[in-house]
Design an enzyme around this catalytic site. Structure first.
Site, short mmCIF file in Angstrom:
data_model
loop_
_atom_site.label_atom_id
_atom_site.label_comp_id
_atom_site.label_asym_id
_atom_site.label_seq_id
_atom_site.Cartn_x
_atom_site.Cartn_y
_atom_site.Cartn_z
N LYS A 110 0.82 -1.25 0.16
CA LYS A 110 0.02 0.11 0.07
C LYS A 110 0.90 1.62 -0.25
CE LYS A 110 -3.92 2.37 2.81
NZ LYS A 110 -4.45 2.24 3.82
N LYS B 110 -2.19 -1.75 -3.56
CA LYS B 110 -2.98 -0.13 -3.86
C LYS B 110 -2.11 0.94 -3.50
CE LYS B 110 -5.85 2.24 -0.64
NZ LYS B 110 -6.51 1.85 1.16
#
Ligand code: PBG
Length: 322
Positions: free
Chosen positions: A193, A246
């Site tokens: 992330k 992400k």
């Protein structure tokens, strides 16, 4: 060689083009993020996320039933609590907003329920962990994540998705789930992330913009690809069932590389800013929204993602069923 060989030959007929499509989206690929706010009575919209509702808890059953019957296989839940505090205690309260949403959805719908697992929507400072001396303290945060995991599973979540980027979070959550008789609950780890500007609109919805410093001391440097593979490798070793990259579109190279290096199911999160960009351009007449949506989703799947978490999920599924 040309002129015998012509790449355009196979592009001239619509039926041949369809037959030779390499990447096909399917409704079951999609996960739709859903927001529930404890303190509202009617559905609410956020300017920076056109078409993305925040629901009151009283709508949970109705929404889940509607989505499942329209072909949405899985949802990912986020909660906005009435009160935020220093430790984000709303995240692990048995009577918390997400716990209540899960119970309501579970009681009436067959949709798969994935619960985001983090503190940032619940802390008054907006950080994903416990602060100590003005910094996010990794090891003070892990016991809280264990509590969140247990309470989400108790409420009926089928899968939890830790998004806080604390070291050791996956193994701690696995242990907490196993110790509380939730061996069957799986972990979709936000493994790579990145500390991204593309989360902006999400923070408008969740009122979770961090105060003081940003999230760069725990989320990843957008410039780092090798480090992303190290993050994913650790999550695999710690017991993740599904790994995630992400955001999605600015990180297609990371998705592609993760697909080559790891055999676990791979998810990608097309985040709020990616969605908002397409929506805003389309609203101005600068992009064809339907085509931009489908092209962006296909690019993420083509890069290697099995699972597409997207605010476009409902519209895309509708499109695929036409
Ligand atoms: C919680 C979380 C965030 C997002 C998903 N889980 C916010 C953040 O890290 O700031 C962002 C999703 C999006 O932008 O759509 N940690």
């Amino acid at each position: 060689m040309f002129p015998q060989e012509r790449m355009r030959r196979l592009r001239s007929d619509e039926r041949v083009r369809r037959m030779l499509t390499e990447t096909r989206l399917h409704p079951d690929d999609f996960v739709l993020p859903l927001f529930f706010d404890e303190s509202i009575d009617t559905v609410k919209y956020t300017e920076s996320m056109p078409g993305v509702p925040t629901y009151p808890l009283t709508d949970a059953k109705k929404v889940a039933e509607r989505l499942y019957s329209s072909g949405i296989n899985a949802v990912m839940l986020f909660g906005i609590p009435r009160h935020k505090d220093r430790d984000g205690s709303g995240a692990y309260s048995a009577d918390g907003v997400v716990q209540n949403a899960i119970r309501r959805i579970e009681s009436c719908s067959d949709v798969l329920v994935i619960a985001d697992l983090c503190l940032c929507e619940y802390t008054d400072h907006g950080h994903c962990g416990i602060l100590s001396g003005g910094k996010v303290d990794n090891d003070l945060t892990l016991p809280k994540y264990r509590m969140v995991a247990e309470s989400l599973a108790d409420a009926g979540a089928h899968m939890v998705a830790p998004s806080g980027m604390m070291d050791g979070q996956v193994s701690n959550i696995r242990e907490a789930l196993d110790d509380s008789c939730h061996k069957e609950v799986s972990i979709m780890a936000y493994s790579a992330k990145f500390c991204s500007a593309f989360y902006g609109p999400f923070r408008d919805i969740a009122h979770s913009a961090p105060s003081g410093c940003g999230r760069e001391s725990y989320q990843m440097n957008p410039a780092n690809g090798r480090e992303a593979m190290s993050e994913i490798r650790r999550d695999v070793e710690e017991g993740a069932d599904i790994i995630m990259v992400k955001p999605a579109m600015p990180y297609l190279d990371i998705i592609c590389q993760a697909r080559k290096e790891f055999s676990l199911p791979l998810a990608a999160y097309q985040v709020s800013g990616e969605y908002a960009m397409i929506k805003a351009a389309a609203a101005n007449g600068w992009l064809d929204e339907r085509r931009a949506m489908m092209e962006s989703l296909a690019s993420i799947k083509r890069a290697g993602s099995d699972i597409l978490i997207s605010y476009f999920a409902e519209e895309a599924v509708k499109e695929l069923k036409k």
